[in-house]
Enzyme design. Structure first.
Site, PDB file in Angstrom:
ATOM      1  N   ARG A  38       0.815  -1.228   0.000  1.00 26.33           N
ATOM      2  CA  ARG A  38       0.000   0.000   0.000  1.00 26.33           C
ATOM      3  C   ARG A  38       0.842   1.268   0.000  1.00 26.33           C
ATOM      4  O   ARG A  38       0.484   2.254   0.632  1.00 26.33           O
ATOM      5  CB  ARG A  38      -0.950   0.032   1.198  1.00 26.33           C
ATOM      6  N   ARG A  55      -7.407  11.187  -6.717  1.00 30.95           N
ATOM      7  CA  ARG A  55      -8.550  10.319  -6.426  1.00 30.95           C
ATOM      8  C   ARG A  55      -9.869  11.108  -6.516  1.00 30.95           C
ATOM      9  O   ARG A  55     -10.887  10.577  -6.943  1.00 30.95           O
ATOM     10  CB  ARG A  55      -8.310   9.722  -5.047  1.00 30.95           C
ATOM     11  N   ASP A  66      -6.536  -3.402  -7.411  1.00 30.28           N
ATOM     12  CA  ASP A  66      -7.089  -4.012  -6.197  1.00 30.28           C
ATOM     13  C   ASP A  66      -7.332  -5.495  -6.441  1.00 30.28           C
ATOM     14  O   ASP A  66      -7.550  -5.911  -7.576  1.00 30.28           O
ATOM     15  CB  ASP A  66      -8.399  -3.341  -5.784  1.00 30.28           C
ATOM     16  N   TYR A  96     -14.491 -12.773   0.352  1.00 27.13           N
ATOM     17  CA  TYR A  96     -15.206 -11.522   0.021  1.00 27.13           C
ATOM     18  C   TYR A  96     -16.443 -11.814  -0.829  1.00 27.13           C
ATOM     19  O   TYR A  96     -17.490 -11.199  -0.660  1.00 27.13           O
ATOM     20  CB  TYR A  96     -14.289 -10.549  -0.730  1.00 27.13           C
ATOM     21  N   ARG A 101      -3.901   6.513   0.241  1.00 30.95           N
ATOM     22  CA  ARG A 101      -4.491   7.691   0.897  1.00 30.95           C
ATOM     23  C   ARG A 101      -3.587   8.467   1.827  1.00 30.95           C
ATOM     24  O   ARG A 101      -3.907   9.599   2.173  1.00 30.95           O
ATOM     25  CB  ARG A 101      -5.753   7.263   1.660  1.00 30.95           C
TER      26      ARG A 101
HETATM   27  O1  CP3 Z   1       0.136  -1.770  -2.415  1.00 30.34           O
HETATM   28  C1  CP3 Z   1      -0.165  -0.902  -3.259  1.00 30.34           C
HETATM   29  O2  CP3 Z   1       0.254   0.270  -3.183  1.00 30.34           O
HETATM   30  C2  CP3 Z   1      -1.003  -1.299  -4.466  1.00 30.34           C
HETATM   31  C3  CP3 Z   1      -2.390  -1.117  -4.326  1.00 30.34           C
HETATM   32  C4  CP3 Z   1      -3.287  -2.066  -3.559  1.00 30.34           C
HETATM   33  C5  CP3 Z   1      -4.589  -1.673  -3.167  1.00 30.34           C
HETATM   34  N1  CP3 Z   1      -5.215  -2.761  -2.655  1.00 30.34           N
HETATM   35  C6  CP3 Z   1      -5.157  -0.322  -3.322  1.00 30.34           C
HETATM   36  C7  CP3 Z   1      -6.312   0.093  -2.518  1.00 30.34           C
HETATM   37  C8  CP3 Z   1      -3.128  -3.402  -3.195  1.00 30.34           C
HETATM   38  C9  CP3 Z   1      -1.894  -4.293  -3.326  1.00 30.34           C
HETATM   39  C10 CP3 Z   1      -4.357  -3.823  -2.635  1.00 30.34           C
HETATM   40  C11 CP3 Z   1      -4.584  -5.202  -2.183  1.00 30.34           C
HETATM   41  C12 CP3 Z   1      -5.789  -5.509  -1.399  1.00 30.34           C
HETATM   42  N2  CP3 Z   1      -7.054  -5.003  -1.570  1.00 30.34           N
HETATM   43  C13 CP3 Z   1      -5.840  -6.471  -0.376  1.00 30.34           C
HETATM   44  C14 CP3 Z   1      -4.683  -7.341   0.062  1.00 30.34           C
HETATM   45  C15 CP3 Z   1      -3.793  -6.640   1.007  1.00 30.34           C
HETATM   46  C16 CP3 Z   1      -4.375  -6.424   2.367  1.00 30.34           C
HETATM   47  O3  CP3 Z   1      -4.646  -5.241   2.684  1.00 30.34           O
HETATM   48  O4  CP3 Z   1      -4.573  -7.397   3.110  1.00 30.34           O
HETATM   49  C17 CP3 Z   1      -7.157  -6.497   0.114  1.00 30.34           C
HETATM   50  C18 CP3 Z   1      -7.674  -7.373   1.237  1.00 30.34           C
HETATM   51  C19 CP3 Z   1      -7.929  -5.584  -0.657  1.00 30.34           C
HETATM   52  C20 CP3 Z   1      -9.379  -5.304  -0.560  1.00 30.34           C
HETATM   53  C21 CP3 Z   1      -9.602  -3.897  -0.225  1.00 30.34           C
HETATM   54  N3  CP3 Z   1      -9.466  -2.839  -1.106  1.00 30.34           N
HETATM   55  C22 CP3 Z   1      -9.983  -3.360   1.043  1.00 30.34           C
HETATM   56  C23 CP3 Z   1     -10.214  -4.166   2.300  1.00 30.34           C
HETATM   57  C24 CP3 Z   1     -10.082  -1.973   0.874  1.00 30.34           C
HETATM   58  C25 CP3 Z   1     -10.529  -0.957   1.888  1.00 30.34           C
HETATM   59  C26 CP3 Z   1      -9.323  -0.599   2.688  1.00 30.34           C
HETATM   60  C27 CP3 Z   1      -9.514   0.682   3.432  1.00 30.34           C
HETATM   61  O5  CP3 Z   1      -8.542   0.988   4.146  1.00 30.34           O
HETATM   62  O6  CP3 Z   1     -10.547   1.355   3.295  1.00 30.34           O
HETATM   63  C28 CP3 Z   1      -9.719  -1.665  -0.459  1.00 30.34           C
HETATM   64  C29 CP3 Z   1      -9.648  -0.325  -1.074  1.00 30.34           C
HETATM   65  C30 CP3 Z   1      -8.316   0.121  -1.519  1.00 30.34           C
HETATM   66  N4  CP3 Z   1      -7.431  -0.652  -2.213  1.00 30.34           N
HETATM   67  C31 CP3 Z   1      -7.765   1.428  -1.342  1.00 30.34           C
HETATM   68  C32 CP3 Z   1      -6.522   1.410  -1.973  1.00 30.34           C
HETATM   69  C33 CP3 Z   1      -5.558   2.556  -2.111  1.00 30.34           C
HETATM   70  C34 CP3 Z   1      -8.473   2.601  -0.663  1.00 30.34           C
HETATM   71  C35 CP3 Z   1      -9.531   3.114  -1.604  1.00 30.34           C
HETATM   72  C36 CP3 Z   1      -9.735   4.613  -1.600  1.00 30.34           C
HETATM   73  O7  CP3 Z   1      -8.860   5.370  -2.023  1.00 30.34           O
HETATM   74  O8  CP3 Z   1     -10.841   5.001  -1.198  1.00 30.34           O
END
Ligand code: CP3
Length: 356
Positions: free
Chosen positions: A33, A46, A83, A159, A37
């Site tokens: 990540r 965004r 994602d 999910y 954000r």
């Molecule tokens: O690592 C990176 O920089 C690459 C981007 C990346 C995202 N999601 C962007 C994202 C990666 C590698 C992921 C993987 C991901 N997504 C996982 C596996 C890693 C982990 O966290 O265990 C999972 C479970 C997801 C599913 C997911 N996507 C969730 C649970 C959420 C909400 C998280 C939150 O904090 O609200 C997302 C959304 C998401 N994926 C965001 C980002 C930058 C936030 C979205 C936004 O900007 O509103």
């Protein structure tokens, strides 16, 4: 043979060297990540898209977001901005990201819904991701590697069945006893989909791929870990190895506890990402078999200061005897000051004589 005794690879990039089994000092660093954000420039971009999925589906925007942390911190690898839930989305499941709630999916009904899932749609439905990878690759210098990724079948299925995250996954847990054969079927469909996606990501420019089994911890310690985490990932690893030999696959069975050895032996991954609960002594033991990636606590990064630099030095010193990729144990927390990431990278890259 011990991983660290392999001959020096000719690859110029620190990340691919370390993932190939070479000890690199200081170790290459990237952060899960690292785009997102906590960066003001991400929040600004965004706002220009209607929602998060639209960001992922806009290659120019997603490429720019991928490159933002590289420009700021000169990390050793870029991870493509996307994602894990693009996979169920491309297979026809409705996915949306509600502000403050995380992902929401239309929960899978039963056999009928499973029949309608088509793993072949996953590559054609994600051409935007392939374009993003190509755009990023063209911008990276010859020291910075490009990482692709996908969710592991079990995490994706959890999910899809429950429709939301949060760690409870009551419906998924119920299915384990009520209809385990349906779970098996779903996992093999997802294993095929994820294999195809990762191979396409490699063809689009990814030099390594990471499989996130974020919810493997639900299975750890039980028989389900072998059947529903390890087995489908083993299918993916052998498909990727057969199709694109030499490209490292990193496995991340988050919260696997004492299951890392079984995971490594059972899946055939080339490198292992561990969470922050994993002791350094366990990482040292794993490092005798394969490169390890991790595992600074994201809360230590959030706090910053001397606690951060001390931990960075301790992790680097403990793992200096073998192949190591520095990373967090989970993703960057969104409240993290970006300056703390700069401090992490600076502390890691201090000359090794200064590191105790
Ligand atoms: O690592 C990176 O920089 C690459 C981007 C990346 C995202 N999601 C962007 C994202 C990666 C590698 C992921 C993987 C991901 N997504 C996982 C596996 C890693 C982990 O966290 O265990 C999972 C479970 C997801 C599913 C997911 N996507 C969730 C649970 C959420 C909400 C998280 C939150 O904090 O609200 C997302 C959304 C998401 N994926 C965001 C980002 C930058 C936030 C979205 C936004 O900007 O509103």
């Amino acid at each position: 043979m011990k991983a660290q005794s392999k001959p020096e690879s000719t690859a110029a990039k620190a990340l691919t060297k370390a993932l190939g089994g070479t000890r690199v000092d200081p170790p290459p660093v990237w952060l899960m990540r690292q785009a997102g954000r906590y960066l003001p420039e991400y929040r600004a971009l965004r706002k220009q898209a209607p929602d998060f999925m639209a960001c992922c589906n806009n290659p120019v925007m997603a490429a720019e977001i991928t490159l933002q942390p590289i420009r700021r911190f000169a990390l050793d690898a870029a991870i493509v901005f996307s994602d894990i839930l693009i996979v169920p989305h491309a297979m026809g499941r409705h996915v949306r990201f509600a502000e403050g709630e995380g992902p929401l999916l239309e929960p899978l009904g039963g056999h009928g819904d499973v029949d309608r899932l088509d793993p072949l749609r996953v590559v054609e439905g994600n051409q935007a991701l392939m374009e993003t990878l190509a755009l990023v690759k063209a911008e990276l210098d010859n020291k910075t590697a490009l990482i692709g990724f996908a969710g592991a079948p079990f995490t994706l299925v959890a999910y899809m069945i429950d429709g939301k995250g949060g760690g409870v996954f009551a419906r998924t847990r119920a299915l384990m006893t009520e209809d385990p054969a349906l779970l098996d079927r779903l996992l093999s469909i997802l294993a095929e989909a994820v294999s195809n996606l990762l191979i396409a990501e490699i063809d689009a420019g990814a030099e390594a791929v990471q499989i996130f089994d974020s919810w493997a911890g639900l299975l750890a310690g039980g028989k389900g870990f072998e059947r529903w985490s390890i087995k489908p990932i083993a299918t993916i690893v052998s498909a990727v190895h057969a199709a694109r030999p030499g490209v490292p696959v990193i496995g991340f069975p988050r919260a696997a506890g004492d299951g890392y050895d079984a995971f490594i032996a059972g899946t055939g991954v080339d490198a292992i990402q561990v969470d922050q609960m994993t002791p350094l002594s366990t990482m040292q033991a794993l490092q005798k078999t394969l490169p390890v990636q991790g595992n600074l606590n994201p809360e230590v990064l959030l706090a910053g200061g001397v606690g951060l630099t001390d931990q960075v030095h301790a992790i680097r010193a403990a793992l200096a005897g073998g192949p190591h990729v520095f990373n967090l144990g989970h993703g960057v927390i969104k409240e993290t000051p970006p300056e703390h990431v700069a401090e992490l990278v600076a502390a890691l890259r201090e000359p090794s004589g200064m590191v105790s």
